[in-house]
Design an enzyme around this catalytic site. Sequence first.
Site, short mmCIF file in Angstrom:
data_model
loop_
_atom_site.label_atom_id
_atom_site.label_comp_id
_atom_site.label_asym_id
_atom_site.label_seq_id
_atom_site.Cartn_x
_atom_site.Cartn_y
_atom_site.Cartn_z
N GLU A 59 0.82 -1.21 0.00
CA GLU A 59 0.00 0.00 0.00
C GLU A 59 0.86 1.26 0.00
O GLU A 59 0.58 2.22 -0.73
CB GLU A 59 -0.93 0.00 1.23
CG GLU A 59 -1.88 -1.19 1.30
CD GLU A 59 -1.31 -2.37 2.07
OE1 GLU A 59 -2.10 -3.10 2.69
OE2 GLU A 59 -0.07 -2.59 2.05
N CYS A 92 -0.02 0.13 7.62
CA CYS A 92 -0.51 0.57 6.31
C CYS A 92 -1.86 1.26 6.43
O CYS A 92 -2.20 2.12 5.62
CB CYS A 92 -0.61 -0.61 5.37
SG CYS A 92 1.00 -1.33 4.95
N TRP A 178 23.17 -36.90 -16.27
CA TRP A 178 21.96 -36.15 -15.89
C TRP A 178 20.78 -36.76 -16.64
O TRP A 178 20.91 -37.12 -17.81
CB TRP A 178 22.07 -34.67 -16.22
CG TRP A 178 23.18 -34.00 -15.48
CD1 TRP A 178 24.43 -33.70 -15.93
CD2 TRP A 178 23.13 -33.56 -14.13
NE1 TRP A 178 25.16 -33.06 -14.96
CE2 TRP A 178 24.38 -32.97 -13.83
CE3 TRP A 178 22.16 -33.57 -13.13
CZ2 TRP A 178 24.68 -32.42 -12.59
CZ3 TRP A 178 22.46 -33.02 -11.90
CH2 TRP A 178 23.70 -32.46 -11.64
#
Length: 377
Positions: A59, A92, A178
């Site tokens: 905000e 806020c 891999w």
Amino acid sequence: MRVMDWSDKEIGYMRRALELAKRGQGFVEPNPMVGAVIVRKGRVLGEGYHRRFGGAHAEVDALRACGGGSVRGATCYVSLEPCCHFGKTPPCTEALIAAGVTRVVAAVRDPNPRVSGGGFRRLRVAGVRVEVGLLGDQALEVSAPFFKLQRTGRPWVTLKWAQSLDGKIATWSGDSKWITSTAARKMGHELRGRMDAILVGIGTVMADDPELTCRLAAARRGAARIVMDTRARTPVTSRLVRTARSVRTIIATAKANSVGARRLARAGCEILPLPARGGRLHLPTLLDRLGQEQMTNLLVEGGGQVLGGFVDARLADEAVAFVAPRLIGGRAAAGPLDGVGPRLMRELPEICIVGEGRAGPDRWIRLRFQPEKQRRR
């Protein structure tokens, strides 16, 4: 809550707030990801989001983006209830009130007891009109790890593995480097880069000697490494231990007072004592301990017994599987979930696919475990 009263434009403003909120992923935890858009008479005056832990909330960031111009009479669309307490930043609610915002539309109520409902009450007392619920389900999805930590005291658990098309994570000899492509492994490092901790079992340490760090320069967080090591057998020569003084390394063990544990502690590792049941460390206790440290996201990378243990115990929240178009085969080759598993099909955990795509030649699939189904077990 008046869902049918919100216009298409207002729905668009909240969608924008949620898009902004996602930019904070990996930077703001254990705080929630929040976005905000300030609008007056159909014109966006400013927008913002919570950029980093300890920094301005969404905000305030949105108010600053208004460039000093007046926002009196404006509406703030925000993805989470505005805070009403002093923390690392001022409330806020007070910033919105002081700026002259006259209406706040929030997606969801904050589950944090210090805020929950209090932010809305403070705004209403000051004469600000408050509406709640616009795109609430989407907001819960964006900040699911934060909501889980607040409600259960445990981190969000993401399982991750790479497998061949026939469901193997290594050959019969244990070789796994891999299975997937460079593109898929890069996505895996991006996932690591937004985690609080990365967890593997002692079997993975022995077989692969991983370092469990994010190889990307743009890593958002420096994740702790956790080894599930019941008998404190992690070699002091392993890469995890050799780098323990520079990257936090936790050895979870039932033998915290053993010679092995003391040796690991001298090498710079943290020793986390955990109870063991049936020869395996108690995962719920582990998650409770991590939650006490305000860890929001835990990535479990393997091996199969550890991944399977989280699924068996119904402790996983989501999973990301990378599937390579390769066939390994072999009866003795390991699979990704080598736990006990269910006896009957009706006992399988309920899951749904929430995302999928390509990474080079491989595919990735993101699964979400359904907690309301898990609790029935």
